[in-house]
Scaffold this active site. Structure first.
Site, PDB file in Angstrom:
ATOM      1  N   ASP A   1       0.877  -1.163   0.000  1.00 56.86           N
ATOM      2  CA  ASP A   1       0.000   0.000   0.000  1.00 56.86           C
ATOM      3  C   ASP A   1       0.919   1.218   0.000  1.00 56.86           C
ATOM      4  OD1 ASP A   1      -1.504   2.210   0.829  1.00 56.86           O
ATOM      5  OD2 ASP A   1      -2.603   1.092   2.363  1.00 56.86           O
ATOM      6  N   ILE A   2       0.858   2.027  -1.039  1.00 56.32           N
ATOM      7  CA  ILE A   2       1.781   3.156  -1.187  1.00 56.32           C
ATOM      8  C   ILE A   2       1.727   4.108   0.012  1.00 56.32           C
ATOM      9  CG2 ILE A   2       0.204   4.658  -2.483  1.00 56.32           C
ATOM     10  CD1 ILE A   2       2.680   5.409  -4.240  1.00 56.32           C
TER      11      ILE A   2
ATOM     12  N   GLY B   1      -9.226   4.980  -5.785  1.00 51.49           N
ATOM     13  CA  GLY B   1      -7.931   4.319  -5.951  1.00 51.49           C
ATOM     14  C   GLY B   1      -6.835   4.932  -5.107  1.00 51.49           C
ATOM     15  N   VAL B   2      -5.663   5.071  -5.708  1.00 49.51           N
ATOM     16  CA  VAL B   2      -4.491   5.640  -5.023  1.00 49.51           C
ATOM     17  C   VAL B   2      -4.802   7.048  -4.520  1.00 49.51           C
ATOM     18  CG1 VAL B   2      -2.129   6.479  -5.382  1.00 49.51           C
ATOM     19  CG2 VAL B   2      -2.793   4.253  -6.274  1.00 49.51           C
ATOM     20  N   ASP B   3      -5.456   7.841  -5.347  1.00 51.00           N
ATOM     21  CA  ASP B   3      -5.778   9.226  -4.989  1.00 51.00           C
ATOM     22  C   ASP B   3      -6.604   9.282  -3.703  1.00 51.00           C
ATOM     23  OD1 ASP B   3      -5.893  12.008  -5.300  1.00 51.00           O
ATOM     24  OD2 ASP B   3      -7.541  11.921  -6.736  1.00 51.00           O
TER      25      ASP B   3
ATOM     26  N   SER C   1      -2.003   5.647 -14.141  1.00 47.99           N
ATOM     27  CA  SER C   1      -2.949   5.397 -15.246  1.00 47.99           C
ATOM     28  C   SER C   1      -3.352   3.937 -15.415  1.00 47.99           C
ATOM     29  CB  SER C   1      -2.434   5.944 -16.587  1.00 47.99           C
ATOM     30  OG  SER C   1      -2.477   7.353 -16.600  1.00 47.99           O
TER      31      SER C   1
ATOM     32  N   TYR D   1      -8.026   4.378 -14.946  1.00 48.44           N
ATOM     33  CA  TYR D   1      -7.777   5.033 -16.242  1.00 48.44           C
ATOM     34  C   TYR D   1      -7.500   4.015 -17.348  1.00 48.44           C
ATOM     35  CZ  TYR D   1      -7.742   9.790 -14.307  1.00 48.44           C
ATOM     36  OH  TYR D   1      -8.090  10.984 -13.738  1.00 48.44           O
TER      37      TYR D   1
END
Length: 174
Positions: A11-12, A33-35, A123, A127
């Site tokens: 997990d970033i 998502g990540v954002d 992306s 995306y």
């Protein structure tokens, strides 16, 4: 120029680095998502910094292929570098825009003096960019950059980890 690329399945928002890259949308105001994960885990300071960017220098949002930084809030980093990758298209080759998202993120890292940076697979989530091609563009962009700090790709799925390991030619660490 960066040759050593570390690949981790993680997990970033839990990876320590000077800069964590957010695969943002152009509004910079959070998303999925990540954002969404970065905004949730980083806390309100990130959203407030993004709102300030929108009020001042980015009233129309951040264009695809560009990058900007904010505080990292409660994340294990000093900064979040927000970049907007392109939506994948079978008709239009947007590879240059995706490469630019990585290049601009690394340029911002240099401007900040960040000695380490961690990327997601920009992306390649909602995306729709095909994972193997996203990994190829990411690794080639990082290797072509003059950035000489530590680069890590923190990938959430086994598919992403495998694609990035293959493209990086690295066993990395898990």
């Amino acid at each position: 120029m960066t040759d050593a690329i570390e690949i981790v399945r993680a997990d970033i928002t839990t990876v320590e680095a000077d800069a964590i890259v957010n695969a943002a949308n152009s509004s910079l105001l959070g998303g999925g998502g990540v954002d969404g994960a970065i905004h949730r885990r980083g806390g309100p300071a990130i959203l407030e910094a993004c709102r300030e960017l929108r009020r001042t220098v980015l009233p129309d949002g951040l264009p695809a292929g560009d990058a900007v930084h904010t505080t990292a809030g409660d994340l294990p980093a000093r900064w979040v570098i927000h970049t907007v990758g392109p939506v994948w298209s079978a008709r239009d080759d947007r590879s240059a825009v995706l490469a630019s998202a990585y290049r601009r993120s690394l340029e911002v890292a240099v401007e900040l003096g960040a000695a380490s940076i961690v990327f997601p697979a920009v992306s390649a989530g909602v995306y729709g960019w095909p994972m193997d091609d996203a990994a190829r563009i990411a690794v080639e962009s990082v290797r072509a950059s003059p950035y000489d700090g530590s680069v890590t790709f923190a990938l959430f799925s086994a598919e992403a980890e495998e694609a990035f390991r293959r493209r990086a030619g690295s066993a990395g660490r898990s």
